[in-house]
Design an enzyme around this catalytic site. Sequence first.
Site, PDB file in Angstrom:
ATOM      1  N   GLU A 257       0.853  -1.190   0.000  1.00  0.00           N
ATOM      2  CA  GLU A 257       0.000   0.000   0.000  1.00  0.00           C
ATOM      3  C   GLU A 257       0.888   1.239   0.000  1.00  0.00           C
ATOM      4  O   GLU A 257       2.023   1.193   0.476  1.00  0.00           O
ATOM      5  CB  GLU A 257      -0.908   0.046   1.246  1.00  0.00           C
ATOM      6  CG  GLU A 257      -2.253  -0.641   1.076  1.00  0.00           C
ATOM      7  CD  GLU A 257      -2.195  -2.162   1.238  1.00  0.00           C
ATOM      8  OE1 GLU A 257      -1.250  -2.647   1.885  1.00  0.00           O
ATOM      9  OE2 GLU A 257      -3.085  -2.861   0.729  1.00  0.00           O
ATOM     10  N   TYR A 296     -13.713 -10.011  -1.261  1.00  0.00           N
ATOM     11  CA  TYR A 296     -13.161 -10.508   0.001  1.00  0.00           C
ATOM     12  C   TYR A 296     -13.698 -11.892   0.359  1.00  0.00           C
ATOM     13  O   TYR A 296     -13.086 -12.605   1.159  1.00  0.00           O
ATOM     14  CB  TYR A 296     -13.461  -9.514   1.136  1.00  0.00           C
ATOM     15  CG  TYR A 296     -12.477  -8.353   1.188  1.00  0.00           C
ATOM     16  CD1 TYR A 296     -12.022  -7.753   0.031  1.00  0.00           C
ATOM     17  CD2 TYR A 296     -12.012  -7.865   2.410  1.00  0.00           C
ATOM     18  CE1 TYR A 296     -11.130  -6.694   0.075  1.00  0.00           C
ATOM     19  CE2 TYR A 296     -11.124  -6.807   2.470  1.00  0.00           C
ATOM     20  CZ  TYR A 296     -10.681  -6.232   1.299  1.00  0.00           C
ATOM     21  OH  TYR A 296      -9.795  -5.191   1.358  1.00  0.00           O
TER      22      TYR A 296
HETATM   23 FE1  SF4 Z   1      -6.189  -7.634  -2.142  1.00  0.00          FE
HETATM   24 FE2  SF4 Z   1      -8.323  -9.160  -1.718  1.00  0.00          FE
HETATM   25 FE3  SF4 Z   1      -8.610  -6.581  -2.426  1.00  0.00          FE
HETATM   26 FE4  SF4 Z   1      -7.708  -8.465  -4.140  1.00  0.00          FE
HETATM   27  S1  SF4 Z   1      -9.738  -8.372  -3.192  1.00  0.00           S
HETATM   28  S2  SF4 Z   1      -6.898  -6.411  -3.853  1.00  0.00           S
HETATM   29  S3  SF4 Z   1      -6.494  -9.730  -2.815  1.00  0.00           S
HETATM   30  S4  SF4 Z   1      -7.723  -7.366  -0.541  1.00  0.00           S
HETATM   31 FE    FE Z   2      -8.310  -4.697  -0.324  1.00  0.00          FE
END
Ligand code: SF4
Ligand code: FE
Length: 491
Positions: A257, A296
């Site tokens: 990040e 997620y």
């Molecule tokens: Fe990272 Fe999960 Fe967001 Fe993909 S969905 S960018 S792996 S936190």
């Molecule tokens: Fe994320």
Amino acid sequence: MLMTGDQYIESLRKLKTRVYLFGEKIDNWVDHPMIRPSINCVAVTYDLAHEPQYQDLMTAESELIGERVNRFGHIHKDTEDLKKKVKMQRLLGQKTASCFQRCVGMDAFNAEFSTTYEMDKKYGTEYHKRFVEFLKQVQKEDWTVDGAMTDPKGDRGLSPSQQRDPDLFLRVTERRPDGIVVRGAKAHQTGCINSHWHLIMPTISMKEEDKDYAVSFACPSDVEGLYMIYGRQSCDTRKLEKGADIDLGNRQFGGQEALVVFDDVFIPNEYVFMDGETEFAGVLVERFAGYHRQSYGGCKVGVGDVIIGASALIADYNGVSKASHIKDKLIEMTHLNETLYCCGLACSTEGYPTEAGNYQIDMLLANVCKLNVTRLPYDIVHLAEEIAGGIMVTMPSEQDFRSKMVVGRSGETIGDIVNKYLAGSPLATTENRMRVLRFLENICLGASAVGYRTESLHGAGSPQAQRIMIARQGNIESKKQLAKDIAGIKE
Ligand code: SF4
Ligand code: FE
């Protein structure tokens, strides 16, 4: 063209992206030991697209360019696509045990696709056409794109235009015939440094007075005036230790990040996808957040699979795998993890077509998914730490394990002593026991905890944001009516 992981890494070297870390400019950020694991992670999204057994998940047929493209650049055309997206993310979580970063771009593409279409319909603008042209470029070049939403936000009680410092939300500072100039920043941007392009969206719903803040556009990572300040992670300097391996827990992969700063950046009209249409800011935010809350239910589940595996391994290595409470804990972890997966799949199955023709997830279920993700991974980590034991955080270092310094009565080295006293069951060497303990430490409270724990809480919006959406979508009035009907209440 589908790039390989190596081609992706080489393509980053051609960019003149400005990166700062520990108060210094990092010119070779591609090979920097603190940054490279996050690049390796994105590289997996390229490599797996070439493996025959994963092609159905990792790639899709693009109607825009008539070629097979990486799914991270794809516009979902049915609920099957939505489900495959979640399955792909679980797979990548399993392979990296990290945040592989590329999803923010994919989720932004799909939110922009439908929102720009509706803006054009209402205002006769040409945002959708511009956006589709941009997306075709992304698909052809197989770019990684950072979908950026979160502004620094300053005083959270004030709207963008009320802030003492007007730059605390990203805004348009100048409009020229050929484009706009933007100033501000996007905070904690996942996968921003190792992206080829950035796709910027507003961060909240806006009112008329916030017109200059209702802006969306795309720009290359190395555009004039853009720079990034790397975000540090817990235990990150372990990556700078000479020969570090065991102590990293996950030597190869990690998340990333940074604070992305737009210091008066010029954006040509062809890459502007919203400028002042305040009532669509909230729509874009909700759709992007909805997709990312669905995400997620895939990525964190894949990482959860690795945590469960590591917990079962350390139970073996500690000699306790037959204990009934250990078996119960592993069952509980599996139950929690699969619950998240159920939510990711459910909001995908219940997806629906937008006016533009792509598919949106079910908003209520996607928000339920993410609200569960703000809790259950904490329970999973709790159980993992309980199974691992306190040694996970008190163990001597890798250097001690490898030390040849003699300290013992009979000539034993520091390494011999660590090897002797950290031994567990004869099933494992001390080194392997240390490896799995360090992996768990890394994911529970080290560098990777950013991606598994705290990101589960705040990524894709903090829990309160999901509660607000659940309140809006929950339809309490119709539920009251159900109760009235059955209880025989006539008002
Ligand atoms: Fe990272 Fe999960 Fe967001 Fe993909 S969905 S960018 S792996 S936190
Ligand atoms: Fe994320």
